[in-house]
Scaffold this motif. Sequence first.
Motif, short mmCIF file in Angstrom:
data_model
loop_
_atom_site.label_atom_id
_atom_site.label_comp_id
_atom_site.label_asym_id
_atom_site.label_seq_id
_atom_site.Cartn_x
_atom_site.Cartn_y
_atom_site.Cartn_z
N ALA A 148 -1.56 -3.91 -21.40
CA ALA A 148 -2.89 -3.43 -21.03
C ALA A 148 -3.88 -3.54 -22.17
CB ALA A 148 -2.81 -1.99 -20.54
N ALA A 149 -3.38 -3.54 -23.42
CA ALA A 149 -4.26 -3.72 -24.57
C ALA A 149 -4.59 -5.19 -24.78
CB ALA A 149 -3.60 -3.14 -25.82
N ALA A 150 -3.73 -6.07 -24.27
CA ALA A 150 -3.92 -7.50 -24.47
C ALA A 150 -4.84 -8.12 -23.43
CB ALA A 150 -2.57 -8.21 -24.44
N MET A 151 -4.84 -7.58 -22.24
CA MET A 151 -5.67 -8.13 -21.17
C MET A 151 -6.05 -7.02 -20.20
SD MET A 151 -2.66 -10.41 -19.38
CE MET A 151 -2.30 -11.15 -21.00
N GLU A 152 -7.05 -7.29 -19.40
CA GLU A 152 -7.53 -6.29 -18.44
C GLU A 152 -6.64 -6.30 -17.20
OE1 GLU A 152 -11.47 -5.40 -15.64
OE2 GLU A 152 -11.53 -6.95 -17.19
N LEU A 153 -6.05 -5.15 -16.87
CA LEU A 153 -5.24 -5.04 -15.67
C LEU A 153 -6.13 -4.70 -14.48
CD1 LEU A 153 -2.09 -3.05 -16.87
CD2 LEU A 153 -2.44 -5.52 -16.78
N VAL A 154 -6.06 -5.52 -13.45
CA VAL A 154 -6.83 -5.31 -12.23
C VAL A 154 -5.84 -5.09 -11.09
CG1 VAL A 154 -8.49 -6.30 -10.61
CG2 VAL A 154 -8.68 -6.80 -13.07
N THR A 155 -5.92 -3.95 -10.42
CA THR A 155 -4.98 -3.62 -9.36
C THR A 155 -5.74 -3.33 -8.07
OG1 THR A 155 -4.98 -1.30 -10.08
CG2 THR A 155 -3.24 -2.72 -10.95
N PRO A 156 -6.09 -4.36 -7.32
CA PRO A 156 -6.86 -4.16 -6.10
C PRO A 156 -6.08 -3.31 -5.09
CG PRO A 156 -6.78 -6.48 -6.73
CD PRO A 156 -5.77 -5.77 -7.55
N GLU A 157 -6.79 -2.42 -4.41
CA GLU A 157 -6.18 -1.65 -3.34
C GLU A 157 -6.27 -2.44 -2.04
OE1 GLU A 157 -3.78 0.64 -3.08
OE2 GLU A 157 -5.07 1.99 -4.24
N LEU A 158 -5.16 -2.58 -1.37
CA LEU A 158 -5.14 -3.33 -0.12
C LEU A 158 -5.58 -2.46 1.04
CD1 LEU A 158 -3.50 -5.15 -2.02
CD2 LEU A 158 -1.95 -5.64 -0.13
N PRO A 159 -6.15 -3.04 2.09
CA PRO A 159 -6.57 -2.26 3.26
C PRO A 159 -5.41 -1.48 3.87
CG PRO A 159 -7.48 -4.47 3.35
CD PRO A 159 -6.50 -4.47 2.22
N GLY A 160 -5.70 -0.26 4.32
CA GLY A 160 -4.71 0.54 5.01
C GLY A 160 -3.97 1.53 4.14
N ARG A 161 -4.30 1.61 2.83
CA ARG A 161 -3.56 2.52 1.95
C ARG A 161 -4.49 3.15 0.91
NH1 ARG A 161 0.22 -2.28 1.33
NH2 ARG A 161 -1.05 -2.86 3.10
N MET A 162 -4.06 4.31 0.42
CA MET A 162 -4.77 5.05 -0.63
C MET A 162 -6.25 5.20 -0.29
SD MET A 162 -2.24 5.81 -2.51
CE MET A 162 -3.02 6.52 -3.94
N SER A 163 -7.13 4.73 -1.17
CA SER A 163 -8.57 4.90 -0.95
C SER A 163 -9.09 4.10 0.24
CB SER A 163 -9.34 4.50 -2.22
OG SER A 163 -9.11 3.14 -2.53
N ARG A 164 -8.27 3.18 0.76
CA ARG A 164 -8.68 2.36 1.90
C ARG A 164 -7.83 2.69 3.13
NH1 ARG A 164 -9.70 -3.76 -0.16
NH2 ARG A 164 -10.83 -3.77 1.82
N ALA A 165 -7.32 3.93 3.17
CA ALA A 165 -6.45 4.34 4.26
C ALA A 165 -7.16 4.30 5.62
CB ALA A 165 -5.90 5.74 4.00
N ALA A 166 -8.46 4.47 5.61
CA ALA A 166 -9.20 4.47 6.88
C ALA A 166 -9.34 3.06 7.47
CB ALA A 166 -10.59 5.08 6.67
N GLU A 167 -9.10 2.03 6.65
CA GLU A 167 -9.19 0.66 7.14
C GLU A 167 -7.88 0.24 7.79
OE1 GLU A 167 -10.78 -2.16 4.28
OE2 GLU A 167 -11.49 -0.49 3.04
N GLU A 168 -7.99 -0.68 8.72
CA GLU A 168 -6.80 -1.18 9.38
C GLU A 168 -6.09 -2.19 8.49
OE1 GLU A 168 -5.55 -3.30 13.63
OE2 GLU A 168 -7.62 -2.67 13.25
N ALA A 169 -4.77 -2.04 8.38
CA ALA A 169 -4.00 -2.99 7.58
C ALA A 169 -4.04 -4.36 8.23
CB ALA A 169 -2.56 -2.51 7.45
N ILE A 170 -4.08 -5.40 7.40
CA ILE A 170 -4.20 -6.78 7.90
C ILE A 170 -2.82 -7.36 8.13
CG2 ILE A 170 -5.03 -9.10 7.31
CD1 ILE A 170 -7.28 -7.76 5.73
N VAL A 171 -2.64 -8.06 9.25
CA VAL A 171 -1.32 -8.56 9.64
C VAL A 171 -1.20 -10.07 9.51
CG1 VAL A 171 -0.89 -6.60 11.18
CG2 VAL A 171 -2.01 -8.65 12.08
N SER A 172 -2.15 -10.71 8.87
CA SER A 172 -2.12 -12.16 8.65
C SER A 172 -2.26 -12.42 7.15
CB SER A 172 -3.25 -12.86 9.40
OG SER A 172 -3.43 -14.19 8.95
N LEU A 173 -1.28 -13.11 6.58
CA LEU A 173 -1.31 -13.38 5.15
C LEU A 173 -2.52 -14.21 4.73
CD1 LEU A 173 0.28 -12.79 2.58
CD2 LEU A 173 1.61 -14.86 2.99
#
Length: 337
Positions: free
Chosen positions: A69-94
């Motif tokens: 984490a000191a060497a590079m910026e860690l980016v951890t996108p939240e996927l739809p349907g979980r945590m802060s995006r729990a209200a969104e519908e999870a996507i079923v197509s890759l």
Amino acid sequence: QQRPPPINKHILASRPSGASPDGEFDSYWARLATLAGMDDKIGGVKLICLPWAGGSSRLYAPWASHRLAAAMELVTPELPGRMSRAAEEAIVSLPVLAAKLVEECDAAGHLAGTFVLLGYSFGAAVAFEMASLLEQRGTPPLALCVCALRPPHMPLASKHLSSLESEHIIDYFASKGNPIAPEITSNPEVLALFLGTVKADYQCLETYVATNAVLSCPLIVSGGTADEGVPLDALDEWRAHSSALTSVTHFDGGHYFFLRASAELADHILASLSPLAVAAEQAAGQAYETTIAAAFAEVLALPSDTVLDKSSNFFEVRCGTRRITARTIRRMPHRTQ
């Protein structure tokens, strides 16, 4: 076209003769910064990390205190349907999920400058699809790191979970050494939400159309020695999906070896990416000298034979008796020995 190396937007410069008032002068240099590609979105190397099926951005929390984490910026996108995006519908197509994440990461500035995609199991499938889309767009990642996943010309899901009953899914995770946390199983509402994301993620894997796509970026492949769903010979077949260098590394453990070896995996990722990042920085530095000279020439309406002198972090443009000097402050990526 390669981006210039990471640079802050702050430019201290001598005011050209006859320069306008401060407001216009600031705008003048802001225009120069834009032309040279020196915007606030460019930082060090960004490592975009995607979780396994049903996982969230919290998966990579242990890495926040790692030297990675000191060497590079860690980016951890939240996927739809979980945590802060729990209200969104999870996507079923890759492909749909990958396209959405590319769009969101681009809008957030995560794809500016030098970036790496990393995914674990389901997340690795998403990362590969994202890399394929970015390859088509002409902006491939510096590297793609895949963990615990079969190559995309094989069926990605070793077991079809999307149609299983809840208790069977719970038993499956427990049998793989990754039992669902009691705070989830003890709350019916939370459990239903979690299992919904698991089923959606597995539906993505189960319906994915096999591909022989070949990327131009290096592949850094990792897997567990006891992972029955992703055997070691399958890991080796990832080599068919890159025209660049592919490394394959084995870790003790099963499919979720990350749970016991997250620090070791982070060490390996850092050691693998450091020489790639340094090489990219050097190549971008050469392109940068040409870029900034062209930017000076455009803003100042200088002739095409403008000379650029570079010494450390100082840049000087000479054209006859006219001389402009600018100082830039660089944020260079951390280098490991």
